[in-house]
Design an enzyme around this catalytic site. Structure first.
Site, mmCIF file in Angstrom:
data_model
loop_
_atom_site.group_PDB
_atom_site.id
_atom_site.type_symbol
_atom_site.label_atom_id
_atom_site.label_comp_id
_atom_site.label_asym_id
_atom_site.label_seq_id
_atom_site.Cartn_x
_atom_site.Cartn_y
_atom_site.Cartn_z
ATOM 1 N N HIS A 189 0.830 -1.208 0.000
ATOM 2 C CA HIS A 189 0.000 0.000 0.000
ATOM 3 C C HIS A 189 0.864 1.257 0.000
ATOM 4 O O HIS A 189 0.568 2.229 -0.675
ATOM 5 C CB HIS A 189 -0.921 0.011 1.224
ATOM 6 C CG HIS A 189 -2.093 -0.890 1.063
ATOM 7 N ND1 HIS A 189 -3.034 -1.079 2.045
ATOM 8 C CD2 HIS A 189 -2.484 -1.641 0.017
ATOM 9 C CE1 HIS A 189 -3.949 -1.918 1.603
ATOM 10 N NE2 HIS A 189 -3.633 -2.273 0.380
ATOM 11 N N CYS A 502 11.043 -3.943 -29.149
ATOM 12 C CA CYS A 502 10.736 -3.856 -27.726
ATOM 13 C C CYS A 502 11.992 -3.877 -26.849
ATOM 14 O O CYS A 502 11.903 -3.807 -25.636
ATOM 15 C CB CYS A 502 9.780 -4.967 -27.296
ATOM 16 S SG CYS A 502 10.504 -6.607 -27.417
HETATM 17 C C1 PEP Z 1 15.552 -8.162 -25.587
HETATM 18 O O1 PEP Z 1 16.347 -9.095 -25.606
HETATM 19 O O2 PEP Z 1 15.700 -7.090 -26.223
HETATM 20 C C2 PEP Z 1 14.330 -8.264 -24.775
HETATM 21 C C3 PEP Z 1 13.374 -7.357 -24.838
HETATM 22 O O3 PEP Z 1 14.242 -9.323 -23.920
HETATM 23 P P1 PEP Z 1 15.000 -9.387 -22.490
HETATM 24 O O4 PEP Z 1 15.627 -8.041 -22.250
HETATM 25 O O5 PEP Z 1 13.966 -9.748 -21.495
HETATM 26 O O6 PEP Z 1 15.992 -10.459 -22.734
#
Ligand code: PEP
Ligand code: MG
Length: 573
Positions: A189, A502
């Site tokens: 919390h 990503c």
């Molecule tokens: C990556 O390898 O760019 C990725 C997003 O996965 P992680 O950082 O979890 O290995």
């Protein structure tokens, strides 16, 4: 100089001096009042209750629509306005001639004791609520908190053994800008309130209390989750600069929170967040993000006493799906192995763990655990817009094997009459060069792709991503990496499949123009980088993209300075 790593509750950067706040022991001695003081003690009690209720109501109004935080404060308000409880306190004052503070302590402690003995998780949390309201009332009535927090110097950083909601509320009231605590979790919390009240904070800092002395110089680096104790001159200068840039950047970004995510020449970029089970699920909504582009799940397996069951995982994924809907959430199956090992899953030590049984390989070799997760995701996917993604795919064969297991899980769920999403989109992470080189076959067969640059860079350049001594070899925008990314992008384009980036590269504002210029239309970034990246996107224009599009990837270095020059005001990091 000493540096400790912890968990960022609310990000920010502050340089200041430590002020240690001891936990208060409310073992008040039982004194008595004279009968003539009864009325004034009851008045005192009523005043304190009213002022606390007003403060909570004010905080509730400030919280706007964050439900979880409101629930906590509403439960505090209910306790405070419980007529039965208040009359018990008043009775002790009038009949036993006890001071208001002692009466509060005795009545609340009795309720807490009762709740503690009921061994039920929900009621255990109620016990915490009673403890906290008692704490807030006693601080107010004894004036201790005022004494401690009054005239707080904005340069001072509060050091706690463990934060409580009452401390956090008081920090907001007395304008204490930041705190760090030795013990704590991201989901308590106190942490939830810290985020809602925007107090820069880091927790889970081992031995903090022992290592920090009163009034010692501190840097609270809530961007990287570090507390630096007694920094040397060079570190201090580095952070002074960073702090000035960060503040300027934050101001611009926050003022643009509600504007659309598009470039100056009108290219709409889909910008999502990277989350994990420890993240605050309100964050993507607060940021106006286009969903969750990477939900890392391996944390469900790390540091736990038992493997996460299907039902437990279902509840977690369902919650994310519901929170993020109508946007989509890409759940990545657990990426264990490498440096992420669970003591619950026996594995043979390897000479080269990063080149070993990691990601999808680990999952395929632990089929039962993998199936438990897939079943949970399939079930949760009916509650929102969920997609499933596999990490560390080397080629189509890996994807096919994973896909077959998904089909197996669907058949089982069907037989068991358990509802699940029939058409769960399946995607692959492109983070091994072989996958990028074979991207066409993958693009043809999967539903979407996402490039994990953290691993793609390390595997392409054979440079360990965690070895800082190899930093000069770990070149994120190396032509070889960019060519693999371009190849993947073209393959996805050929089969009309969505593709995003990503990895951390997308979270680093200096690379954002390059990625968009290369043709990427979807990026997924860390929540703390989100507004900065959005700001960069909004300042990129056609000329810059033309320049990037017309530059050979082998010579991207030649325009790096130019990109930097154009966008310098927007990325100072
Ligand atoms: C990556 O390898 O760019 C990725 C997003 O996965 P992680 O950082 O979890 O290995
Ligand atoms: Mg990876």
């Amino acid at each position: 100089m000493h540096s400790i790593k912890g968990l960022v509750i609310y990000p920010g950067l502050i340089i200041g001096r430590a002020r240690k706040l001891e936990a208060i022991d409310w073992d008040l001695p039982t004194t008595h009042i004279s009968p003539s003081s009864v009325n004034s003690e009851i008045k005192l009690l009523e005043n304190v209750i009213n002022s606390l209720a007003q403060e909570i109501q004010l905080q509730l109004r400030e919280l706007k629509d964050s439900k979880e935080e409101k629930d906590i404060l509403n439960s505090h308000l209910l306790i405070l306005q419980d007529p039965e409880l208040i009359s018990q306190v008043k009775n002790l004052i009038s009949q036993n001639l006890l001071p208001a503070a002692v009466s509060i302590q005795q009545v609340f402690s009795q309720v807490q004791e009762h709740l503690k003995n009921l061994s039920n998780d929900f009621l255990a949390q109620r016990e915490v609520d009673y403890r906290d309201v008692k704490h807030r009332l006693l601080l107010e009535i004894t004036g201790q908190q005022q004494e401690i927090l009054h005239n707080w110097n904005p340069e001072q950083i509060a050091i706690l053994q463990e934060a409580t909601p009452s401390w956090v509320s008081a920090f907001a009231r007395y304008k204490v800008p930041a705190y760090c605590s030795e013990k704590g979790s991201l989901t308590s919390h106190a942490s939830i309130l810290s985020r809602a009240l925007k107090i820069i904070s880091i927790t889970a800092l081992p031995e903090l209390w022992k290592l920090v002395s009163e009034n010692e110089k501190l840097i609270l680096d809530g961007l990287n989750g570090k507390v630096i104790i007694d920094p040397d001159i060079a570190t201090l200068q580095h952070y002074e600069k960073l702090k000035a840039n960060y503040q300027q950047q934050e101001e611009i970004s926050i003022s643009e929170q509600d504007v659309p995510i598009q470039t100056k020449d009108g290219r709409r970029i889909k910008l999502s967040c990277n989350l994990d089970p420890l993240s605050d699920l309100n964050e993507p909504t607060k940021l106006n993000a286009d969903g969750v582009g990477l939900y890392r799940t391996e944390f469900l397996y790390l540091g736990k006493d038992e493997l996460p069951s299907e039902d437990y995982q279902f509840s977690i994924y369902k919650q994310v799906a519901e929170f993020i809907a109508p946007h989509s959430v890409i759940i990545r199956t657990f990426d264990l192995g490498g440096d992420k090992l669970s003591h619950l899953i026996p594995s043979t030590p390897e000479d080269n763990p990063y080149l070993g049984n990691r990601g999808i390989r680990f999952s395929l070799s632990h089929k039962d655990i993998f199936k438990t997760q897939i079943r949970a995701v399939l079930r949760a996917a009916i509650y929102g817009k969920v997609k499933l993604m596999f990490p560390m795919i080397k080629d189509y064969q890996d994807f096919l094997q994973a896909k077959e297991i998904v089909e197996e899980c669907k058949t089982e769920l069907q037989k068991e009459n358990i509802p699940f999403a029939q058409n769960l989109p399946l995607g692959v992470m492109i983070e091994i060069p072989s996958a990028a080189l074979c991207a066409e076959e993958l693009a043809e067969n999967c539903d979407f792709m996402s490039i994990g640059t953290n691993d793609l860079v390390q595997y392409t350049l054979a440079a360990d991503r965690n070895n800082s001594a190899l930093a000069e070899y770990y070149i994120t925008h190396h032509p070889s990496v960019l060519k693999l990314m371009k190849l993947t992008l073209q393959s996805a384009g050929k089969y009309g499949k969505p593709i995003s980036v990503c990895g951390e590269m997308a979270s680093q504002p200096q690379y954002v123009p390059l990625l968009i210029g290369m043709g990427f239309k979807e990026l997924s970034v860390g929540t703390t980088a989100f507004l900065r990246c959005k700001n960069i996107i909004r300042h990129c224009d056609k000329e810059l993209f033309n320049l990037i599009e017309n530059t050979d990837l082998d010579h991207i270095d030649s325009i790096e300075a130019l990109i930097f020059e154009q966008l310098k005001p927007y990325y100072k990091f």
